[in-house]
Design a protein around this motif. Structure first.
Motif: not given
Length: 329
Positions: A26-55
């Protein structure tokens, strides 16, 4: 057991920081640091892993479970952009269909009958290469560039959103349309595609080959993210300069929680959050859940129905159908 829990804790913290990184889009554009945008592609996997570990921590009766549960509240809205349930009521005033026809359907004769059967007020089509969809009673805005707007109402203005850069494709087409005495600005969006094929993202047992595939994918992702930033700026300008309520729809080639999502939705509402039920996954060519098709609207409009039409597989995208009620919010 202590060592195992320590390893799990480190992994859990690592996933938490990666998820927090997606919020920085929401704050960092791809031309400055594109790797945050790359992380968004893996959001479903990351959040599922996060929930499993929380459980896992909950069943381990560890106080840290409450810390991770509290931190997880930051991701409620990001999760709802993928999966949501909302119940809205109202009288339909405008029916909108957004659909990537996959290179004009590539000769698929089922697309035109499907579109006709929807009786929509406005169709926003992407990859309409053949420009073959012209229905009786509908006007067409179609200057080229693979974008077409069809409507059975009066078009009072149409204009391409021109990037003035040969390396950046035309990102959008706008049409000001008069419906039942009121004018709306419709913007059809198609951001630069990544042009992957399945073999490029399909991993196998060969470690060296897989490593090279990952490098090749990233080499395509990063430059495209930067092109998207330029396109998003142009589209956002068309939204801000609109004297009318806006309905923005199309294939963003970007997932929720990406830079593109945050900045194209700025000042608008994601109609899936307002009226969506179930999954918003719209691209079905891969088994991985991907939502890249959207319908956003001005806050003066009220979405009462949001549907990803999975009853048809006539493209690699499912059509997205949104109905808006009469009257303001």
């Amino acid at each position: 057991m202590k060592i195992f829990r320590l390893i799990v804790l480190i992994i859990h913290l690592g996933i938490l920081f990666l998820l927090l990184g997606t919020l920085l889009n929401a704050y960092v554009p791809p031309k400055i640091f594109p790797w945050f945008n790359l992380l968004s592609l893996g959001f479903p996997v990351l959040i599922i892993l996060y929930l499993i570990l929380t459980i896992f921590w909950i069943f381990s009766w560890k106080k840290r479970a409450f810390v991770f549960m509290f931190a997880g509240l930051a991701f409620i809205n990001p999760v709802k952009r993928w999966v949501n349930y909302s119940d809205q009521k109202g009288t339909t005033e405008i029916k909108v269909v957004s659909f990537n026809t996959r290179a004009g359907g590539r000769g698929n004769k089922e697309i035109a009958p499907y579109l006709k059967s929807q009786h929509a007020d406005v169709f926003l089509l992407q990859e309409d290469v053949g420009n073959e969809y012209q229905f009786e009673g509908y006007q067409k805005a179609n200057p080229g560039g693979g974008l077409t707007i069809l409507t059975r109402h009066k078009i009072i203005k149409q204009q391409i959103i021109d990037p003035q850069d040969e390396e950046v494709r035309i990102p959008g087409l706008l049409a000001d349309i008069q419906i039942k005495g009121r004018t709306y600005r419709f913007i059809d969006v198609y951001l630069n595609p990544f042009r992957f094929d399945k073999e490029m993202v399909k991993l196998n047992g060969n470690t060296d080959a897989n490593e090279q595939k990952i490098k090749d994918v990233i080499k395509r992702l990063i430059p495209t993210f930067k092109k998207h930033q330029e396109q998003v700026d142009l589209i956002h300008e068309a939204i801000e300069n609109s004297p009318y309520p806006v309905i923005l729809a199309g294939d963003f080639n970007s997932v929720p929680n990406s830079y593109e999502y945050y900045h194209l939705s700025d000042g608008l509402e994601d109609t899936f959050l307002t009226a969506g039920k179930g999954s918003a996954t719209s691209f079905h060519d891969y088994k991985f859940p991907i939502r890249i098709d959207y319908v956003f609207s001005s806050k003066s409009l009220k979405a009462i129905s949001y549907k990803v039409d999975r009853s048809v597989s006539i493209s690699d995208h499912y059509p997205v159908i949104v109905k808006f009620s009469s009257g303001n919010k």
